[in-house]
Write a protein that holds these residues in place. Structure first.
Motif, PDB file in Angstrom:
ATOM      1  N   GLN A  19       0.722  -1.234  -0.169  1.00 25.74           N
ATOM      2  CA  GLN A  19      -0.252   0.084   0.105  1.00 25.74           C
ATOM      3  C   GLN A  19       0.803   1.566   0.037  1.00 25.74           C
ATOM      4  OE1 GLN A  19      -4.021  -0.188   1.387  1.00 25.74           O
ATOM      5  NE2 GLN A  19      -3.519   0.513  -0.627  1.00 25.74           N
ATOM      6  N   LEU A  20       1.978   1.349   0.445  1.00 24.35           N
ATOM      7  CA  LEU A  20       2.664   2.242   0.399  1.00 24.35           C
ATOM      8  C   LEU A  20       3.783   2.434  -0.639  1.00 24.35           C
ATOM      9  CD1 LEU A  20       4.078   1.862   4.248  1.00 24.35           C
ATOM     10  CD2 LEU A  20       2.691   3.620   3.470  1.00 24.35           C
ATOM     11  N   LEU A  21       3.618   1.598  -1.554  1.00 27.05           N
ATOM     12  CA  LEU A  21       4.740   1.387  -2.620  1.00 27.05           C
ATOM     13  C   LEU A  21       4.691   2.764  -3.515  1.00 27.05           C
ATOM     14  CD1 LEU A  21       7.126  -0.279  -3.773  1.00 27.05           C
ATOM     15  CD2 LEU A  21       5.338  -1.348  -5.407  1.00 27.05           C
ATOM     16  N   GLU A  22       3.437   3.399  -3.681  1.00 28.55           N
ATOM     17  CA  GLU A  22       3.335   4.654  -4.542  1.00 28.55           C
ATOM     18  C   GLU A  22       4.101   5.721  -4.129  1.00 28.55           C
ATOM     19  OE1 GLU A  22      -0.358   6.801  -3.860  1.00 28.55           O
ATOM     20  OE2 GLU A  22      -1.030   5.127  -2.694  1.00 28.55           O
ATOM     21  N   HIS A  23       4.478   5.899  -2.765  1.00 24.97           N
ATOM     22  CA  HIS A  23       5.527   7.059  -2.395  1.00 24.97           C
ATOM     23  C   HIS A  23       6.960   6.572  -2.697  1.00 24.97           C
ATOM     24  CE1 HIS A  23       2.012   8.101  -0.344  1.00 24.97           C
ATOM     25  NE2 HIS A  23       1.750   6.788   0.246  1.00 24.97           N
ATOM     26  N   PHE A  24       7.310   5.480  -3.178  1.00 28.42           N
ATOM     27  CA  PHE A  24       8.771   5.052  -3.601  1.00 28.42           C
ATOM     28  C   PHE A  24       8.938   5.351  -5.305  1.00 28.42           C
ATOM     29  CE2 PHE A  24       8.198   3.158   0.334  1.00 28.42           C
ATOM     30  CZ  PHE A  24       9.240   3.068   1.162  1.00 28.42           C
ATOM     31  N   ASN A  25      10.349   5.686  -5.297  1.00 26.72           N
ATOM     32  CA  ASN A  25      10.647   5.966  -6.730  1.00 26.72           C
ATOM     33  C   ASN A  25      10.744   4.546  -7.407  1.00 26.72           C
ATOM     34  OD1 ASN A  25      11.400   6.641  -9.264  1.00 26.72           O
ATOM     35  ND2 ASN A  25      13.164   7.828  -8.703  1.00 26.72           N
ATOM     36  N   CYS A  26       9.761   3.750  -7.804  1.00 30.33           N
ATOM     37  CA  CYS A  26       9.997   2.440  -8.436  1.00 30.33           C
ATOM     38  C   CYS A  26      10.679   2.261  -9.635  1.00 30.33           C
ATOM     39  CB  CYS A  26       8.745   1.720  -8.189  1.00 30.33           C
ATOM     40  SG  CYS A  26       8.328   1.374  -6.936  1.00 30.33           S
ATOM     41  N   GLU A  27      10.266   3.501 -10.587  1.00 29.37           N
ATOM     42  CA  GLU A  27      10.737   3.465 -12.041  1.00 29.37           C
ATOM     43  C   GLU A  27      12.120   3.651 -12.084  1.00 29.37           C
ATOM     44  OE1 GLU A  27       8.220   5.397 -10.707  1.00 29.37           O
ATOM     45  OE2 GLU A  27       6.210   4.619 -11.796  1.00 29.37           O
ATOM     46  N   GLU A  28      12.685   4.025 -10.970  1.00 32.73           N
ATOM     47  CA  GLU A  28      14.282   4.078 -11.159  1.00 32.73           C
ATOM     48  C   GLU A  28      15.004   3.339 -10.125  1.00 32.73           C
ATOM     49  OE1 GLU A  28      15.377   8.266 -11.279  1.00 32.73           O
ATOM     50  OE2 GLU A  28      13.768   8.786 -12.320  1.00 32.73           O
ATOM     51  N   SER A  29      14.389   2.151  -9.715  1.00 32.06           N
ATOM     52  CA  SER A  29      14.715   1.313  -8.827  1.00 32.06           C
ATOM     53  C   SER A  29      14.575  -0.326  -9.068  1.00 32.06           C
ATOM     54  CB  SER A  29      14.202   1.621  -7.313  1.00 32.06           C
ATOM     55  OG  SER A  29      14.235   3.002  -7.030  1.00 32.06           O
ATOM     56  N   ILE A  30      15.367  -1.090  -8.371  1.00 28.47           N
ATOM     57  CA  ILE A  30      15.120  -2.468  -8.449  1.00 28.47           C
ATOM     58  C   ILE A  30      14.333  -2.851  -7.319  1.00 28.47           C
ATOM     59  CG2 ILE A  30      16.233  -4.697  -8.075  1.00 28.47           C
ATOM     60  CD1 ILE A  30      18.499  -3.645  -9.562  1.00 28.47           C
ATOM     61  N   VAL A  31      13.296  -3.388  -7.628  1.00 27.42           N
ATOM     62  CA  VAL A  31      12.140  -3.718  -6.408  1.00 27.42           C
ATOM     63  C   VAL A  31      12.693  -5.072  -5.978  1.00 27.42           C
ATOM     64  CG1 VAL A  31       9.876  -3.994  -5.645  1.00 27.42           C
ATOM     65  CG2 VAL A  31      10.567  -1.769  -6.882  1.00 27.42           C
ATOM     66  N   VAL A  32      12.852  -5.364  -4.704  1.00 24.56           N
ATOM     67  CA  VAL A  32      12.967  -6.819  -4.252  1.00 24.56           C
ATOM     68  C   VAL A  32      11.810  -7.235  -3.675  1.00 24.56           C
ATOM     69  CG1 VAL A  32      14.341  -8.434  -2.930  1.00 24.56           C
ATOM     70  CG2 VAL A  32      15.552  -6.408  -3.723  1.00 24.56           C
ATOM     71  N   VAL A  33      11.154  -8.071  -4.299  1.00 21.29           N
ATOM     72  CA  VAL A  33       9.841  -8.561  -3.704  1.00 21.29           C
ATOM     73  C   VAL A  33      10.054  -9.674  -2.858  1.00 21.29           C
ATOM     74  CG1 VAL A  33       7.360  -9.357  -3.829  1.00 21.29           C
ATOM     75  CG2 VAL A  33       8.220  -7.775  -5.596  1.00 21.29           C
ATOM     76  N   ILE A  34       9.395  -9.462  -1.607  1.00 21.19           N
ATOM     77  CA  ILE A  34       9.673 -10.357  -0.192  1.00 21.19           C
ATOM     78  C   ILE A  34       8.277 -10.981   0.296  1.00 21.19           C
ATOM     79  CG2 ILE A  34      10.573 -10.629   1.897  1.00 21.19           C
ATOM     80  CD1 ILE A  34      12.501  -8.318   0.944  1.00 21.19           C
ATOM     81  N   ASP A  35       8.102 -12.385   0.232  1.00 22.32           N
ATOM     82  CA  ASP A  35       7.243 -13.131   1.047  1.00 22.32           C
ATOM     83  C   ASP A  35       7.329 -14.097   1.448  1.00 22.32           C
ATOM     84  OD1 ASP A  35       4.775 -13.685   2.146  1.00 22.32           O
ATOM     85  OD2 ASP A  35       3.590 -14.256   0.046  1.00 22.32           O
ATOM     86  N   VAL A  36       8.274 -14.259   2.655  1.00 17.94           N
ATOM     87  CA  VAL A  36       9.040 -14.972   2.965  1.00 17.94           C
ATOM     88  C   VAL A  36       8.001 -16.344   3.428  1.00 17.94           C
ATOM     89  CG1 VAL A  36      10.294 -15.915   5.209  1.00 17.94           C
ATOM     90  CG2 VAL A  36      10.738 -13.755   4.006  1.00 17.94           C
TER      91      VAL A  36
END
Ligand code: 3SL
Length: 251
Positions: A19-36
């Motif tokens: 839900q908080l992801l929209e506040h991050f600059n994803c377009e210029e980053s690598i996103v590591v998705v985690i669901d242990v």
């Protein structure tokens, strides 16, 4: 290092809920998705066992449509496998000969949702304790900013994903060129430092361990918390998750 060509510092941040992801600059980053527990752990196990590609889908109905296309289909809701599907979300069900060379359609309550939420990122990679060192080595080679996205539970904070994010932060910020002034990254790292000598014990009161208790899958939970069982680095390539090593070899 010269003043003219300073080494670019990369940032590492932690997003504690999709839900908080929209506040991050994803377009210029690598996103590591985690669901242990357990989607990203199962995805790593599938690639370790030779899966060719995995498509993360949002709904159970959509996942089932892939069966006619020759995919193995996996679906989990409320922790349980759904009737008619080949697999649920147990990492153990992604081990064995049936996985070799397979295409898999997978839907889970939070993990596959988080992967799809990150689709606009510069790159998306799958993280778990099972591939922790391989993941961090790969991240170090990319020279990009990093956001660890914790899938959480229905958009709420959870402990186990935060611990893995903390482990990634710890490993990368010990390298000179990674910096972090993100409070959630600092908190994740502190939590990981408190927990790392006994992850299983630390999580004993956590909401998802309690949720999974009725399924009697303690062995599976312990396995998901065991670092470095595989060197796979699954990445999103178009609509599919593939193993980065195989992708590199095919170029
Ligand atoms: O939420 C998810 O994506 C799942 O990993 C949840 S469970 O561990 O299968 O219950």
């Amino acid at each position: 290092m010269s003043e003219k060509n300073p080494v670019k510092k990369q940032t590492i941040e932690v997003c504690l809920s999709p839900q908080l992801l929209e506040h991050f600059n994803c377009e210029e980053s690598i996103v590591v998705v985690i669901d242990v527990l357990r989607a990203t752990s199962s995805i790593c196990v599938a690639f370790e066992n030779g899966a060719e590609r995995i498509i993360p889908v949002s709904s159970v109905t959509e996942s089932m449509t892939f069966k006619q296309l020759g995919f193995l289909v996996g679906a989990e809701r409320n922790g349980e496998m759904i009737e008619g599907f080949d697999m649920g979300n147990s990492p153990f069900s992604y081990m064995g000969d049936h996985i070799m060379g397979s295409s898999i359609a997978l839907t889970t309550t939070n993990g596959t949702m988080a992967i799809n939420a990150a689709k606009n990122a510069h790159r998306v990679v799958i993280g778990s304790f099972l591939n922790l060192d391989a993941l961090c080595e790969w991240l170090k080679e990319q020279h990009e900013n990093i956001i660890c996205l914790c899938s959480g539970w229905r958009n709420m904070f959870n402990l186990e994903d935060t611990l893995l994010a903390g482990a990634v932060v710890e490993r990368l910020t010990s390298e000179f060129r990674f910096s972090s002034n993100c409070d959630s990254a600092i908190a994740a790292r502190y939590l990981y430092q408190l927990a790392k000598s006994d992850l299983y014990g630390f999580l004993s009161n956590s909401s998802h361990r309690q949720r999974l208790e009725r399924l009697h899958i303690e062995k599976e939970v312990e396995y998901c918390l065991t670092p470095n069982q595989t060197n796979v680095v699954p990445v999103l390539h178009g609509d599919f998750i593939v193993n980065q090593i195989i992708l590199e070899e095919s170029k």
